[in-house]
Every structure is written in C-alpha cells, then in structure tokens.
Design an enzyme around this catalytic site. Sequence first.
Site, mmCIF file in Angstrom:
data_model
loop_
_atom_site.group_PDB
_atom_site.id
_atom_site.type_symbol
_atom_site.label_atom_id
_atom_site.label_comp_id
_atom_site.label_asym_id
_atom_site.label_seq_id
_atom_site.Cartn_x
_atom_site.Cartn_y
_atom_site.Cartn_z
ATOM 1 N N SER A 81 -5.268 -10.199 5.154
ATOM 2 C CA SER A 81 -4.003 -9.898 4.503
ATOM 3 C C SER A 81 -3.692 -10.892 3.387
ATOM 4 O O SER A 81 -4.057 -12.080 3.460
ATOM 5 C CB SER A 81 -2.873 -9.931 5.540
ATOM 6 O OG SER A 81 -1.607 -9.852 4.918
ATOM 7 N N GLN A 97 -7.011 -7.440 1.497
ATOM 8 C CA GLN A 97 -5.879 -6.522 1.367
ATOM 9 C C GLN A 97 -4.874 -7.108 0.389
ATOM 10 O O GLN A 97 -4.456 -8.252 0.534
ATOM 11 C CB GLN A 97 -5.224 -6.286 2.729
ATOM 12 C CG GLN A 97 -3.961 -5.448 2.696
ATOM 13 C CD GLN A 97 -2.708 -6.280 2.568
ATOM 14 O OE1 GLN A 97 -2.669 -7.436 2.975
ATOM 15 N NE2 GLN A 97 -1.676 -5.710 1.969
ATOM 16 N N ARG A 107 13.668 -4.277 10.416
ATOM 17 C CA ARG A 107 13.057 -4.445 11.738
ATOM 18 C C ARG A 107 14.083 -5.082 12.667
ATOM 19 O O ARG A 107 14.148 -6.295 12.832
ATOM 20 C CB ARG A 107 11.772 -5.261 11.622
ATOM 21 C CG ARG A 107 10.750 -4.540 10.738
ATOM 22 C CD ARG A 107 9.445 -5.270 10.560
ATOM 23 N NE ARG A 107 8.592 -4.537 9.605
ATOM 24 C CZ ARG A 107 7.428 -4.974 9.160
ATOM 25 N NH1 ARG A 107 6.972 -6.151 9.556
ATOM 26 N NH2 ARG A 107 6.719 -4.248 8.307
ATOM 27 N N HIS A 165 1.630 2.164 8.561
ATOM 28 C CA HIS A 165 1.909 0.724 8.720
ATOM 29 C C HIS A 165 2.262 0.398 10.173
ATOM 30 O O HIS A 165 3.094 -0.472 10.457
ATOM 31 C CB HIS A 165 3.042 0.290 7.780
ATOM 32 C CG HIS A 165 2.836 -1.074 7.191
ATOM 33 N ND1 HIS A 165 2.203 -1.283 5.992
ATOM 34 C CD2 HIS A 165 3.154 -2.315 7.644
ATOM 35 C CE1 HIS A 165 2.175 -2.567 5.712
ATOM 36 N NE2 HIS A 165 2.727 -3.228 6.713
ATOM 37 N N ARG A 193 5.969 0.486 11.272
ATOM 38 C CA ARG A 193 6.820 -0.655 10.940
ATOM 39 C C ARG A 193 7.600 -0.481 9.637
ATOM 40 O O ARG A 193 8.304 -1.407 9.217
ATOM 41 C CB ARG A 193 5.961 -1.931 10.855
ATOM 42 C CG ARG A 193 5.413 -2.356 12.197
ATOM 43 C CD ARG A 193 4.276 -3.347 12.069
ATOM 44 N NE ARG A 193 4.675 -4.685 11.686
ATOM 45 C CZ ARG A 193 5.039 -5.651 12.537
ATOM 46 N NH1 ARG A 193 5.117 -5.385 13.839
ATOM 47 N NH2 ARG A 193 5.339 -6.852 12.115
ATOM 48 N N TYR A 231 -1.231 -7.037 -1.433
ATOM 49 C CA TYR A 231 0.132 -6.680 -1.790
ATOM 50 C C TYR A 231 0.283 -7.128 -3.238
ATOM 51 O O TYR A 231 0.368 -8.329 -3.521
ATOM 52 C CB TYR A 231 1.152 -7.404 -0.915
ATOM 53 C CG TYR A 231 1.239 -6.923 0.514
ATOM 54 C CD1 TYR A 231 1.484 -5.589 0.802
ATOM 55 C CD2 TYR A 231 1.098 -7.816 1.571
ATOM 56 C CE1 TYR A 231 1.579 -5.144 2.108
ATOM 57 C CE2 TYR A 231 1.197 -7.389 2.887
ATOM 58 C CZ TYR A 231 1.441 -6.052 3.150
ATOM 59 O OH TYR A 231 1.538 -5.618 4.446
ATOM 60 N N THR A 259 -2.442 -2.028 -0.655
ATOM 61 C CA THR A 259 -1.444 -1.407 0.205
ATOM 62 C C THR A 259 -0.302 -0.867 -0.649
ATOM 63 O O THR A 259 0.293 -1.601 -1.444
ATOM 64 C CB THR A 259 -0.905 -2.414 1.232
ATOM 65 O OG1 THR A 259 -1.973 -2.760 2.126
ATOM 66 C CG2 THR A 259 0.230 -1.833 2.042
ATOM 67 N N LYS A 281 -4.509 1.874 0.760
ATOM 68 C CA LYS A 281 -4.024 1.884 2.150
ATOM 69 C C LYS A 281 -2.548 2.282 2.201
ATOM 70 O O LYS A 281 -1.739 1.806 1.415
ATOM 71 C CB LYS A 281 -4.202 0.495 2.763
ATOM 72 C CG LYS A 281 -3.744 0.354 4.202
ATOM 73 C CD LYS A 281 -3.984 -1.067 4.695
ATOM 74 C CE LYS A 281 -3.619 -1.242 6.161
ATOM 75 N NZ LYS A 281 -2.171 -1.118 6.407
#
Length: 377
Positions: A110, A130, A167, A277, A280, A132, A158, A253
């Site tokens: 990540s 990955q 959350r 995800h 989430r 962001y 992503t 993704k």
Amino acid sequence: MANLERLVSMEDLRRRARRRMPRVAWEFLDSGTGAETALKRNRERMDAVTMVPRMMRAARTPDTSAPLLGRTWTAPIGVAPVGLQSLMWPGIEKALAAMAAERGIPYCLSTVAGESLEDIARVNPDFWFQLYAPTQEAARKDLIRRAHDAGAKALVLTVDIPRSSRRERQRRAGVGMPPKTTPRLIADVLSRPAWALATWRRGVPTMRTLAPYVPAGDMKTMAEFTAKNLGHDLTPEAVAEIRDLWPGTFIVKGVLHPEDAETMVEIGADAIWVSNHGGRQVDIGVAAIDALPGVVEAVGNRAEIIFDSGVASGADVARAVALGAKMCFLGRGFVWGVAALGPQGAGHAEFILRDELSNVMSQLGCHRLDELKERLA
C-alpha cells in the site's frame, strides 16, 4: 507459541488475532463503514455462491497454479494492500512480503504502508505497488518514478476513494492517526503485551513511503496529508495520464461497474481489480462477488480479472475463480495470521488457504482451476 495443529482454519486465526491485538488496532482492521451492512453483504452473497460436485474424477491432487500477467503463481491467492498494517502488528509488511516471495504468490504494498517501497523491494523484488494518486503532481510523479526504480512489477491504481468514508465503529473506538494517548488506550495496550513489546522494539508506526512528501514527518501530519491529498479527484483523463507515466503492467483496483471496466481497458489497463474495498467505503454498495460476473463479461479477454472483498477461505477463492477471477487477494486474512502467530503466521495463513482450495477442488472433482466454472450451481 500456539500449537499450529489447533489453528486449522482462517476463523481460528481470526479469533486468536483478536485476543492478541489491542482494541484500537483490531477495530482499525475489522471495521467497515456505516452500519457495516456492506461487510455483511459481502459475506452473505459469497455464501450464496454454491457449486455442484462431480464424482469419480480422481482429483486427489489438483493443480492450483494460476497464470496471471505473464507469470504462473503457485495459487490464485495474493496478499492485498492494507494501509498502516504496522499499526495492526509491527513489522507485518516485511513478514508478508518475504512469505509471498518464498511461496510464489503476489504481494501488493500500500501507498500508506508502514514500510517504504524501497525496503519492501529488497525483501520481495517481485512486489506490486498500490497507488493512491496524490493530487500534487510532483508527489504523484515521484511516487510512480520511485516504484519503477525500485523494480515494482505492477502499478495498482486504486480508484474507489473519492473521499474518506465514515467508519463509525473506528470513531466509537477512538481510532485516530495517531491514536490519542488516554487511560483507556494505555490499559488496552498493556493488556496485549506481545503487541506492546513488538511496537516498543519497532517504534511508533508511520507511513515511510510517504515520508519524503510530508515535511513534519509525524503521524498526525501524515494522516492529515493522506486525508487531503490521496486518491481523490480521479477522472478517466487522470487515469490515462498515470497510465502514460507507468511503463509496466498497469492494474486498476476498485471497479464494480462493467462500463467503468470498459473505460479502464480502453485507457490501457492490463487487469481490472474488482473490489468494494472490503466493505469499507460505501455501505449501500453492491457485494463485490455480485459485481464480478458483469465485469468479467464486459472485459472479455482484453484484460485479466483480479478480485477481493469478502474472501476469507479457500472455498471463497474457488467461488471467485469459478465466476471469472484469475487471482483473489486477501487483506484481513493475512493480518490475522501474523497477529495470531507472529511472522510465521504469514506462511500458516497461506498454507491454510491453499490447502482449503486444494481440498475444495478435490471434493468438486476439479483437476485445474479453469474447471471450477463448470461446477457452478
């Protein structure tokens, strides 16, 4: 050390991990968003996928090898990118990366991991990164350059974070970055001595890959940076710009709609990663397993299909493969393994998943993964 012979399922690892992780770390890992209906829906819809065994097929030792993106992996099981795993268990990223390299399965790091991508590259030269995508152009280009220079075999963009989700369970548990030091938190940490000792040895978790872009460097400032600058404002044009910057294998993704998948393939995606995800982001969203067939049909043979969200066993891997996925990634499951057993838990989780998949294939009468689709009820 726990007796491995007693930890025979992923649920066994989950229960032991929960007993060994502080509440703040557990809620960070385990929670969804809203009323957590999406979490439940992922599980319920996965369980609704049934298959019909065929007998007398002599499939005692099925072949679980999985071709994907020019390489054959030992199983269609990969280690998904999970942000701030170091908070969940200190040093976990390196343990998982090393295990994946040893076992021949893909590992994806990540952007907001606790290790730098350069350090992970030394542990697992075949790692995926990955992304962001930062809204700041200089940071975005530099991250992509660093991933390429470190030898990342794929860039996984992503696209399902238009903004941070709500959350609620994390908020109720006092989860923050960094967690506030309160009497409750201190008592929580002291009740988990193995985690506390490992954290003391490792140091306060931080986002080492992002450190060059956050001058203050402390966790609070980094958390503010990620909330404001990562993963937002993506458009097809922005994705195309990132595709142009990346010379290697490109994966998108967080896709659930067939038309979005079509668009990403037209831009140049080599693989589409179907995911909600892990439940989430949006609580009223479709279960990822229900979205999978539509994306598979839309993409055809123009790109390969990867899947996550709701995968918690080898049987779930078989279900997703039967519906068209070439590879299934787990996030929470591998964290359970390390939290339950320490570094050796990474390999034990992989063994359980692969053994479950092999057993299910035998029970269904399948020699190869591509036969699983013929067993769908």
